[in-house]
Design a protein around this motif. Structure first.
Motif, PDB file in Angstrom:
ATOM      1  N   GLN A  30      41.251  39.768  43.235  1.00 16.25           N
ATOM      2  CA  GLN A  30      40.843  40.858  42.350  1.00 16.25           C
ATOM      3  C   GLN A  30      41.494  40.747  40.979  1.00 16.25           C
ATOM      4  O   GLN A  30      40.850  40.992  39.959  1.00 16.25           O
ATOM      5  N   ALA A  31      42.749  40.355  40.921  1.00 18.63           N
ATOM      6  CA  ALA A  31      43.441  40.248  39.632  1.00 18.63           C
ATOM      7  C   ALA A  31      42.783  39.184  38.745  1.00 18.63           C
ATOM      8  O   ALA A  31      42.612  39.393  37.544  1.00 18.63           O
ATOM      9  N   ALA A  32      42.416  38.061  39.341  1.00 21.66           N
ATOM     10  CA  ALA A  32      41.777  36.992  38.563  1.00 21.66           C
ATOM     11  C   ALA A  32      40.411  37.445  38.055  1.00 21.66           C
ATOM     12  O   ALA A  32      40.042  37.176  36.909  1.00 21.66           O
ATOM     13  N   LEU A  33      39.651  38.136  38.896  1.00 24.19           N
ATOM     14  CA  LEU A  33      38.338  38.637  38.469  1.00 24.19           C
ATOM     15  C   LEU A  33      38.493  39.680  37.365  1.00 24.19           C
ATOM     16  O   LEU A  33      37.716  39.692  36.412  1.00 24.19           O
ATOM     17  N   ASP A  34      39.495  40.544  37.498  1.00 25.19           N
ATOM     18  CA  ASP A  34      39.742  41.561  36.467  1.00 25.19           C
ATOM     19  C   ASP A  34      40.106  40.930  35.129  1.00 25.19           C
ATOM     20  O   ASP A  34      39.912  41.540  34.083  1.00 25.19           O
ATOM     21  N   GLY A  35      40.618  39.715  35.150  1.00 29.23           N
ATOM     22  CA  GLY A  35      40.986  39.019  33.930  1.00 29.23           C
ATOM     23  C   GLY A  35      39.799  38.510  33.134  1.00 29.23           C
ATOM     24  O   GLY A  35      39.935  38.119  31.977  1.00 29.23           O
ATOM     25  N   ILE A  36      38.628  38.509  33.730  1.00 27.02           N
ATOM     26  CA  ILE A  36      37.407  38.076  33.039  1.00 27.02           C
ATOM     27  C   ILE A  36      36.874  39.242  32.220  1.00 27.02           C
ATOM     28  O   ILE A  36      36.696  40.344  32.736  1.00 27.02           O
TER      29      ILE A  36
END
Length: 128
Positions: A30-36
């Motif tokens: 989720q953190a990586a996706l939120d970074g997009i």
């Protein structure tokens, strides 16, 4: 004071250069996706829930079909922001299809073009 400001500006520019790290939708948390850019907590949760329910996304069309709120325009924006599916950006997937179409239609397109040097058979006349 000036040194601190210069350091802050340098850090900001360095951070911008690393912002475009590709994130694979099938491997990201989720953190990586939120970074997009364009994906917030709600959208990232939808993506993770759908991935858990239906397995990995096969391609961009599969993502658009399964995740409510992602259509062609938003998929393009997410791809431009660094989101990938199985390592491929939306342009990469689309470019591969376009390249196949171009290669299959290229000979026909060349045959349809008239010779530009003035002769009917395409040969050049020796200059006098």
């Amino acid at each position: 004071m000036l040194k601190k400001l210069l350091f802050a500006l340098t850090a900001a520019f360095a951070g911008m250069s690393f912002a475009m790290v590709p994130v694979d939708v099938n491997k990201a948390d989720q953190a990586a996706l939120d970074g997009i850019k364009g994906i917030g907590p709600s959208m990232s949760q939808k993506i993770l829930d759908e991935r858990k329910k239906g397995g990995d996304f096969k391609d961009w069309a599969d993502l658009e079909q399964r995740v409510k709120g992602i259509k062609a325009k938003s998929a393009q924006r997410l791809s431009d922001a660094g989101l990938t599916i199985n390592g491929k950006s939306l342009d990469g997937a689309a470019a591969a299809g376009k390249a196949e179409q171009k290669s299959s239609s290229a000979p026909a397109a060349k045959a349809a073009q008239p010779a530009r040097n003035g002769s009917k058979d395409g040969s050049r006349k020796p200059s006098a």
